[in-house]
Design a protein around this motif. Structure first.
Motif, PDB file in Angstrom:
ATOM      1  N   PRO A  21       0.833  -1.202   0.000  1.00  0.00           N
ATOM      2  CA  PRO A  21       0.000   0.000   0.000  1.00  0.00           C
ATOM      3  C   PRO A  21       0.871   1.257   0.000  1.00  0.00           C
ATOM      4  N   VAL A  22       0.409   2.276  -0.667  1.00  0.00           N
ATOM      5  CA  VAL A  22       1.175   3.509  -0.818  1.00  0.00           C
ATOM      6  C   VAL A  22       1.389   4.172   0.550  1.00  0.00           C
ATOM      7  N   ASP A  23       2.627   4.535   0.817  1.00  0.00           N
ATOM      8  CA  ASP A  23       2.972   5.255   2.047  1.00  0.00           C
ATOM      9  C   ASP A  23       2.704   6.738   1.796  1.00  0.00           C
ATOM     10  N   LEU A  24       1.477   7.152   2.076  1.00  0.00           N
ATOM     11  CA  LEU A  24       1.076   8.530   1.802  1.00  0.00           C
ATOM     12  C   LEU A  24       1.802   9.534   2.690  1.00  0.00           C
ATOM     13  N   ARG A  25       2.143   9.145   3.908  1.00  0.00           N
ATOM     14  CA  ARG A  25       2.890  10.068   4.777  1.00  0.00           C
ATOM     15  C   ARG A  25       4.231  10.420   4.150  1.00  0.00           C
ATOM     16  N   ARG A  26       4.924   9.408   3.662  1.00  0.00           N
ATOM     17  CA  ARG A  26       6.230   9.649   3.025  1.00  0.00           C
ATOM     18  C   ARG A  26       6.052  10.491   1.768  1.00  0.00           C
ATOM     19  N   LEU A  27       5.069  10.145   0.943  1.00  0.00           N
ATOM     20  CA  LEU A  27       4.855  10.883  -0.298  1.00  0.00           C
ATOM     21  C   LEU A  27       4.516  12.339  -0.016  1.00  0.00           C
ATOM     22  N   VAL A  28       3.602  12.576   0.909  1.00  0.00           N
ATOM     23  CA  VAL A  28       3.214  13.950   1.261  1.00  0.00           C
ATOM     24  C   VAL A  28       4.434  14.716   1.757  1.00  0.00           C
ATOM     25  N   SER A  29       5.252  14.080   2.561  1.00  0.00           N
ATOM     26  CA  SER A  29       6.471  14.722   3.065  1.00  0.00           C
ATOM     27  C   SER A  29       7.440  15.044   1.932  1.00  0.00           C
ATOM     28  N   GLU A  30       7.660  14.083   1.040  1.00  0.00           N
ATOM     29  CA  GLU A  30       8.585  14.302  -0.081  1.00  0.00           C
ATOM     30  C   GLU A  30       8.095  15.399  -1.019  1.00  0.00           C
ATOM     31  N   LEU A  31       6.785  15.556  -1.129  1.00  0.00           N
ATOM     32  CA  LEU A  31       6.212  16.616  -1.964  1.00  0.00           C
ATOM     33  C   LEU A  31       6.119  17.947  -1.212  1.00  0.00           C
ATOM     34  N   PHE A 103      -6.076  10.156 -11.102  1.00  0.00           N
ATOM     35  CA  PHE A 103      -4.757  10.167 -10.468  1.00  0.00           C
ATOM     36  C   PHE A 103      -4.790   9.353  -9.179  1.00  0.00           C
ATOM     37  N   ALA A 104      -5.777   9.612  -8.325  1.00  0.00           N
ATOM     38  CA  ALA A 104      -5.880   8.901  -7.045  1.00  0.00           C
ATOM     39  C   ALA A 104      -6.016   7.400  -7.270  1.00  0.00           C
ATOM     40  N   ALA A 105      -6.803   7.013  -8.252  1.00  0.00           N
ATOM     41  CA  ALA A 105      -7.004   5.581  -8.535  1.00  0.00           C
ATOM     42  C   ALA A 105      -5.693   4.907  -8.919  1.00  0.00           C
ATOM     43  N   TYR A 106      -4.944   5.523  -9.813  1.00  0.00           N
ATOM     44  CA  TYR A 106      -3.685   4.908 -10.226  1.00  0.00           C
ATOM     45  C   TYR A 106      -2.637   5.018  -9.126  1.00  0.00           C
ATOM     46  N   LEU A 107      -2.601   6.140  -8.429  1.00  0.00           N
ATOM     47  CA  LEU A 107      -1.640   6.306  -7.343  1.00  0.00           C
ATOM     48  C   LEU A 107      -1.839   5.226  -6.281  1.00  0.00           C
ATOM     49  N   MET A 108      -3.074   5.006  -5.869  1.00  0.00           N
ATOM     50  CA  MET A 108      -3.346   4.051  -4.797  1.00  0.00           C
ATOM     51  C   MET A 108      -3.226   2.601  -5.259  1.00  0.00           C
ATOM     52  N   GLY A 109      -3.510   2.334  -6.530  1.00  0.00           N
ATOM     53  CA  GLY A 109      -3.454   0.966  -7.043  1.00  0.00           C
ATOM     54  C   GLY A 109      -2.139   0.587  -7.661  1.00  0.00           C
ATOM     55  N   GLY A 110      -1.414   1.589  -8.143  1.00  0.00           N
ATOM     56  CA  GLY A 110      -0.171   1.291  -8.847  1.00  0.00           C
ATOM     57  C   GLY A 110      -0.447   0.505 -10.115  1.00  0.00           C
ATOM     58  N   TYR A 116      -5.039  -6.491  -6.443  1.00  0.00           N
ATOM     59  CA  TYR A 116      -5.156  -6.299  -4.999  1.00  0.00           C
ATOM     60  C   TYR A 116      -6.624  -6.118  -4.625  1.00  0.00           C
ATOM     61  N   SER A 117      -6.921  -6.197  -3.348  1.00  0.00           N
ATOM     62  CA  SER A 117      -8.270  -5.895  -2.850  1.00  0.00           C
ATOM     63  C   SER A 117      -8.310  -4.443  -2.381  1.00  0.00           C
ATOM     64  N   ASP A 125     -14.228   0.641  -0.622  1.00  0.00           N
ATOM     65  CA  ASP A 125     -14.768  -0.241  -1.667  1.00  0.00           C
ATOM     66  C   ASP A 125     -15.373   0.546  -2.828  1.00  0.00           C
ATOM     67  N   ASP A 126     -15.984   1.700  -2.527  1.00  0.00           N
ATOM     68  CA  ASP A 126     -16.608   2.514  -3.577  1.00  0.00           C
ATOM     69  C   ASP A 126     -15.607   2.982  -4.629  1.00  0.00           C
ATOM     70  N   LYS A 127     -14.348   3.082  -4.284  1.00  0.00           N
ATOM     71  CA  LYS A 127     -13.330   3.569  -5.224  1.00  0.00           C
ATOM     72  C   LYS A 127     -12.564   2.434  -5.899  1.00  0.00           C
ATOM     73  N   TYR A 128     -12.760   1.223  -5.438  1.00  0.00           N
ATOM     74  CA  TYR A 128     -12.012   0.088  -5.983  1.00  0.00           C
ATOM     75  C   TYR A 128     -12.318  -0.157  -7.460  1.00  0.00           C
ATOM     76  N   LEU A 129     -13.570   0.012  -7.876  1.00  0.00           N
ATOM     77  CA  LEU A 129     -13.904  -0.194  -9.290  1.00  0.00           C
ATOM     78  C   LEU A 129     -13.150   0.783 -10.180  1.00  0.00           C
ATOM     79  N   LEU A 130     -12.956   2.001  -9.707  1.00  0.00           N
ATOM     80  CA  LEU A 130     -12.190   2.984 -10.472  1.00  0.00           C
ATOM     81  C   LEU A 130     -10.731   2.558 -10.573  1.00  0.00           C
ATOM     82  N   VAL A 131     -10.167   2.035  -9.486  1.00  0.00           N
ATOM     83  CA  VAL A 131      -8.797   1.524  -9.521  1.00  0.00           C
ATOM     84  C   VAL A 131      -8.684   0.420 -10.551  1.00  0.00           C
ATOM     85  N   ARG A 132      -9.623  -0.490 -10.541  1.00  0.00           N
ATOM     86  CA  ARG A 132      -9.592  -1.612 -11.506  1.00  0.00           C
ATOM     87  C   ARG A 132      -9.669  -1.103 -12.949  1.00  0.00           C
ATOM     88  N   ARG A 133     -10.524  -0.109 -13.179  1.00  0.00           N
ATOM     89  CA  ARG A 133     -10.676   0.420 -14.539  1.00  0.00           C
ATOM     90  C   ARG A 133      -9.399   1.138 -15.000  1.00  0.00           C
TER      91      ARG A 133
END
Length: 136
Positions: A21-31, A103-110, A116-117, A125-133
């Motif tokens: 899973p994306v380490d958002l704390r690290r990413l936010v800090s690096e940005l 962006f969020a869908a690809y960022l979180m799903g890679g 992944y689930s 769960d509501d955003k998972y279909l967007l990640v899959r697409r």
């Protein structure tokens, strides 16, 4: 414009060497961004202004993570937007929101998001279909 969100998220994945899973704390800090809680009124749950991401208190962890990723998308793609939009600018605003969601869908799903689930990605769960697409 359609795939700008995915394209920019791929760049962020490579530049910041992300994994699931994306380490958002690290990413936010690096940005050089900051996340704060802000008691928004009405329907607003998230906003980014001058490098500060404001989130409504009390969000579940999956929604919190998604909204941070969405705000990072605005930061990466839409720096300098104004909040005082004229009526004719709403088409642009809708496009920007879609790009931030993409962006969020690809960022979180890679690149392997569909394998992944929602739980392992740490998203709702509501955003998972967007990640899959987006990662199809």
């Amino acid at each position: 414009y359609e795939l700008l969100g995915k394209t920019r998220a791929i760049d962020v994945w490579h530049t910041h060497q992300l994994s699931v899973p994306v380490d958002l704390r690290r990413l936010v800090s690096e940005l050089q961004l900051e996340v704060v809680l802000f008691p928004f009124k009405g329907r607003l749950d998230e906003m980014i202004v001058s490098g500060t991401i404001g989130l409504r208190p009390g969000l579940s962890r999956p929604w919190f993570r998604w909204l941070v990723a969405h705000a990072v998308g605005h930061h990466v793609m839409h720096v300098g937007l104004t909040f005082e939009l004229q009526p004719w600018q709403w088409v642009s605003q809708a496009r920007d929101e879609w790009q931030a969601e993409e962006f969020a869908a690809y960022l979180m799903g890679g690149p392997e998001g569909r394998s992944y689930s929602a739980k392992s990605l740490g998203i709702h769960d509501d955003k998972y279909l967007l990640v899959r697409r987006v990662t199809d």
